[in-house]
Motif scaffolding. Structure first.
Motif, PDB file in Angstrom:
ATOM      1  N   SER A  13      14.645  19.939 -27.880  1.00 10.91           N
ATOM      2  CA  SER A  13      15.851  19.487 -27.183  1.00 10.91           C
ATOM      3  C   SER A  13      16.729  18.606 -28.073  1.00 10.91           C
ATOM      4  N   ALA A  14      16.101  17.808 -28.936  1.00  9.59           N
ATOM      5  CA  ALA A  14      16.884  16.965 -29.848  1.00  9.59           C
ATOM      6  C   ALA A  14      17.742  17.829 -30.773  1.00  9.59           C
ATOM      7  N   LEU A  15      17.163  18.886 -31.324  1.00  8.91           N
ATOM      8  CA  LEU A  15      17.916  19.771 -32.216  1.00  8.91           C
ATOM      9  C   LEU A  15      18.954  20.572 -31.438  1.00  8.91           C
ATOM     10  N   ALA A  16      18.642  20.937 -30.191  1.00 11.80           N
ATOM     11  CA  ALA A  16      19.615  21.667 -29.375  1.00 11.80           C
ATOM     12  C   ALA A  16      20.839  20.809 -29.072  1.00 11.80           C
ATOM     13  N   ILE A  17      20.617  19.516 -28.815  1.00 14.70           N
ATOM     14  CA  ILE A  17      21.745  18.610 -28.576  1.00 14.70           C
ATOM     15  C   ILE A  17      22.603  18.495 -29.832  1.00 14.70           C
ATOM     16  N   MET A  18      21.941  18.332 -30.972  1.00 17.39           N
ATOM     17  CA  MET A  18      22.681  18.221 -32.227  1.00 17.39           C
ATOM     18  C   MET A  18      23.506  19.474 -32.485  1.00 17.39           C
ATOM     19  N   GLU A  19      22.909  20.627 -32.219  1.00 14.19           N
ATOM     20  CA  GLU A  19      23.610  21.893 -32.414  1.00 14.19           C
ATOM     21  C   GLU A  19      24.822  21.986 -31.491  1.00 14.19           C
ATOM     22  N   SER A  20      24.655  21.555 -30.242  1.00 12.68           N
ATOM     23  CA  SER A  20      25.773  21.627 -29.294  1.00 12.68           C
ATOM     24  C   SER A  20      26.920  20.724 -29.724  1.00 12.68           C
ATOM     25  N   ARG A  56      33.960  10.692 -26.930  1.00 20.06           N
ATOM     26  CA  ARG A  56      32.513  10.618 -27.158  1.00 20.06           C
ATOM     27  C   ARG A  56      31.790  10.187 -25.886  1.00 20.06           C
ATOM     28  N   SER A  57      30.715  10.844 -25.561  1.00 20.01           N
ATOM     29  CA  SER A  57      29.873  10.472 -24.432  1.00 20.01           C
ATOM     30  C   SER A  57      28.426  10.601 -24.860  1.00 20.01           C
ATOM     31  N   CYS A  58      27.534  10.058 -24.062  1.00 19.05           N
ATOM     32  CA  CYS A  58      26.118  10.043 -24.416  1.00 19.05           C
ATOM     33  C   CYS A  58      25.368  11.095 -23.603  1.00 19.05           C
ATOM     34  N   ILE A  59      24.573  11.905 -24.272  1.00 22.02           N
ATOM     35  CA  ILE A  59      23.708  12.870 -23.602  1.00 22.02           C
ATOM     36  C   ILE A  59      22.286  12.320 -23.622  1.00 22.02           C
ATOM     37  N   LEU A  60      21.674  12.257 -22.451  1.00 23.42           N
ATOM     38  CA  LEU A  60      20.291  11.815 -22.346  1.00 23.42           C
ATOM     39  C   LEU A  60      19.471  12.924 -21.695  1.00 23.42           C
ATOM     40  N   VAL A  61      18.472  13.419 -22.409  1.00 21.16           N
ATOM     41  CA  VAL A  61      17.556  14.399 -21.844  1.00 21.16           C
ATOM     42  C   VAL A  61      16.249  13.683 -21.552  1.00 21.16           C
ATOM     43  N   GLU A  62      15.854  13.696 -20.293  1.00 24.92           N
ATOM     44  CA  GLU A  62      14.644  13.009 -19.863  1.00 24.92           C
ATOM     45  C   GLU A  62      13.635  14.057 -19.391  1.00 24.92           C
ATOM     46  N   PHE A  63      12.526  14.159 -20.114  1.00 24.94           N
ATOM     47  CA  PHE A  63      11.529  15.162 -19.775  1.00 24.94           C
ATOM     48  C   PHE A  63      10.735  14.757 -18.547  1.00 24.94           C
ATOM     49  N   GLY A  64      10.364  15.759 -17.765  1.00 25.80           N
ATOM     50  CA  GLY A  64       9.495  15.539 -16.618  1.00 25.80           C
ATOM     51  C   GLY A  64       8.043  15.523 -17.059  1.00 25.80           C
ATOM     52  N   SER A  65       7.145  15.959 -16.207  1.00 20.61           N
ATOM     53  CA  SER A  65       5.728  15.744 -16.473  1.00 20.61           C
ATOM     54  C   SER A  65       4.891  16.942 -16.074  1.00 20.61           C
ATOM     55  N   ARG A  88      11.563  19.716 -13.951  1.00 20.38           N
ATOM     56  CA  ARG A  88      12.866  19.080 -13.715  1.00 20.38           C
ATOM     57  C   ARG A  88      13.990  19.814 -14.434  1.00 20.38           C
ATOM     58  N   GLY A  89      13.915  21.109 -14.614  1.00 16.86           N
ATOM     59  CA  GLY A  89      14.948  21.835 -15.346  1.00 16.86           C
ATOM     60  C   GLY A  89      14.628  21.901 -16.818  1.00 16.86           C
ATOM     61  N   SER A  90      15.559  22.379 -17.680  1.00 16.57           N
ATOM     62  CA  SER A  90      15.271  22.479 -19.109  1.00 16.57           C
ATOM     63  C   SER A  90      16.560  22.489 -19.912  1.00 16.57           C
ATOM     64  N   ILE A  91      16.400  22.261 -21.212  1.00 22.62           N
ATOM     65  CA  ILE A  91      17.527  22.337 -22.144  1.00 22.62           C
ATOM     66  C   ILE A  91      17.008  22.741 -23.500  1.00 22.62           C
ATOM     67  N   GLY A  92      17.727  23.606 -24.156  1.00 16.09           N
ATOM     68  CA  GLY A  92      17.469  23.900 -25.557  1.00 16.09           C
ATOM     69  C   GLY A  92      16.117  24.504 -25.840  1.00 16.09           C
ATOM     70  N   GLY A  93      15.529  25.214 -24.905  1.00 18.71           N
ATOM     71  CA  GLY A  93      14.242  25.836 -25.169  1.00 18.71           C
ATOM     72  C   GLY A  93      13.134  24.836 -25.348  1.00 18.71           C
ATOM     73  N   GLY A  94      13.302  23.612 -24.877  1.00 23.48           N
ATOM     74  CA  GLY A  94      12.322  22.575 -25.115  1.00 23.48           C
ATOM     75  C   GLY A  94      11.240  22.491 -24.077  1.00 23.48           C
ATOM     76  N   GLY A  95      10.903  23.602 -23.458  1.00 25.46           N
ATOM     77  CA  GLY A  95       9.838  23.572 -22.473  1.00 25.46           C
ATOM     78  C   GLY A  95      10.386  23.439 -21.068  1.00 25.46           C
ATOM     79  N   PRO A  96       9.538  23.541 -20.086  1.00 23.20           N
ATOM     80  CA  PRO A  96      10.001  23.628 -18.702  1.00 23.20           C
ATOM     81  C   PRO A  96      10.085  22.306 -17.970  1.00 23.20           C
ATOM     82  N   HIS A  97      10.082  21.184 -18.676  1.00 24.22           N
ATOM     83  CA  HIS A  97       9.955  19.924 -17.949  1.00 24.22           C
ATOM     84  C   HIS A  97      11.102  18.949 -18.216  1.00 24.22           C
ATOM     85  N   ALA A  98      12.329  19.407 -18.406  1.00 21.54           N
ATOM     86  CA  ALA A  98      13.377  18.472 -18.802  1.00 21.54           C
ATOM     87  C   ALA A  98      14.416  18.267 -17.722  1.00 21.54           C
TER      88      ALA A  98
END
Length: 430
Positions: A354-361, A370-379, A412-422
């Motif tokens: 997800s960190a690399l996906a944010i950078m790519e976006s 400028r705004s802040c993107i926060l991806v919070e993974f679930g469990s 909790r949703g997902s982003i950037g192929g970072g697994g199913p818990h984001a």
């Protein structure tokens, strides 16, 4: 890539091969790595080679039983295709790895090199450093998968030297900077003014001026508490420590979950540090002082090492787990998880994707403000043998204490192929 090699003899530390690219401005790296990067397990060196067979639309068409043109229309959205056929084609493309392959090509087109920056507080040896090792190894694997080159920079002091990081990034023409955190809040100071694309892994900037990917520590504590409640427990103690931001989030989550469920908040065990020995000492001291747990039938531990210590102390006191008392931890990293421990995984190994996906976006979609993107993974709840029904109940409830170590996921949703818990929290303004 940073490549770790096993020691020649009995030394438990790992060294870094000199063909890893280290910026010449970084302080002497071999000695620093021998001192700080003691990973304790071999690095995975396998990577996609030139001879690996690539998957194409013809392969997908053959497996899905459709025409090549149908596959092309599904993947590019150029024609109306029935839902059943579309889902079948996408399922085959996903299973064969075509979607990952296509995503990787897009990544290579936009990103070629990233700077990975560590400060002196990022420990990879010691009792609680297994989280940092999982973070780093996850980033290493994800960069290999995306064929991304990395330039490693280790700060000479606590915090990051803005001038030095900017110089390295500009000199190496890096697409951005990954800042590795141990779970603390960072004050990036002038670094946020450089205009570099930056993402913090496992931490946040104090003033929310940088994108970040973090585990949902508070949410994970709630998952653990609710699992204990499902098992029938109503008197739950917490074993924690003072300090450290990542454990503070779990403490908050525990208190909120207990309050939301209308339960009584009991006095917690407080260990001196986040380690198995400290956890054992805290529980043993309470048992020596009172001879009992005050009616509590379960203990939620803020980390897996603390849970290991609790198990030791309970065993030494003649208490059986889970017959007399249930124990659940929080971390879910295999390296530090005692066999059979019920725990909650917070997904450290998935943060890098997800960190690399944010950078790519950020590179593909420039923003005027400028705004802040926060991806919070679930469990992910990992069911183990250390949680059962309270004493007196005849049998565990369905799904409690009856399954092997892998368990169910809380998504909790997902982003950037970072697994199913984001969970994605977008556009937090500075």
């Amino acid at each position: 890539m940073l490549v770790l090699h096993p020691p020649a003899k009995s030394d438990d530390e790992w060294t870094v091969r000199n063909d890893s690219y280290i910026h010449p401005g970084t302080k002497v790296f071999s000695d620093l790595c021998r001192r700080r990067f003691a990973f304790g397990r071999p690095a995975r060196t396998a990577r996609r080679g030139k001879n690996v067979m690539k998957i194409g639309v013809r392969d997908i068409a053959r497996e899905a039983g459709v025409a090549v043109s149908t596959v092309s229309h599904v993947l590019n959205g150029t024609a109306s295709i029935s839902r059943e056929v579309r889902e079948r084609v996408l399922a085959v493309a996903r299973e064969l790895g075509y979607l990952d392959q296509r995503r990787a090509k897009a990544t290579i087109a936009t990103m070629e090199r990233v700077v990975v920056a560590f400060d002196q507080s990022f420990e990879t040896s010691g009792d609680a450093a297994f989280r940092n090792r999982a973070l780093y190894q996850g980033l290493k694997r994800e960069c290999e998968r995306r064929s991304l080159k990395t330039t490693v920079h280790i700060s000479d002091d606590i915090g990051f030297d803005a001038g030095k990081v900017e110089e390295i990034a500009r000199t190496e023409k890096a697409s951005g900077v990954i800042l590795m955190s141990s779970g603390d809040q960072l004050d990036l100071g002038d670094l946020v003014k450089t205009g570099l694309s930056m993402v913090i892994m496992n931490g946040e900037e104090r003033l929310r001026r940088a994108d970040a990917v973090v585990p949902a520590n508070s949410f994970a504590a709630g998952v653990a508490v609710r699992y204990l409640i499902e098992a029938g427990h109503r008197n739950v103690l917490m074993l924690g420590t003072t300090g450290r931001d990542h454990l503070a989030g779990r403490r908050t989550g525990f208190v909120e979950a207990i309050g939301a469920l209308g339960l009584e908040l009991r006095d917690a065990f407080l260990a001196k540090e986040d380690s198995a020995d400290a956890g054992e000492a805290a529980v043993a001291a309470r048992l020596d002082e009172t001879g009992h747990l005050g009616g509590a039938t379960a203990i939620f531990c803020l980390s897996d090492p603390l849970a290991e210590g609790a198990l030791r102390a309970l065993s030494a006191a003649g208490l059986n787990v889970p017959a007399d008392v249930s124990v659940i931890g929080c971390d879910g990293i295999r390296e530090a998880r005692p066999a059979g421990l019920a725990t909650v995984s917070v997904g450290y190994e998935y943060l890098a994707a997800s960190a690399l996906a944010i950078m790519e976006s950020r590179l593909m979609v420039p923003k005027t403000a400028r705004s802040c993107i926060l991806v919070e993974f679930g469990s992910e709840l990992i069911v183990g043998t250390t949680v059962g029904p309270p004493p007196g109940e005849r049998a565990p409830r369905k799904g409690v204490g009856t399954a092997p170590i892998r368990g169910r996921r809380v998504r909790r949703g997902s982003i950037g192929g970072g697994g199913p818990h984001a969970r994605l929290v977008l556009n937090r303004p500075h």
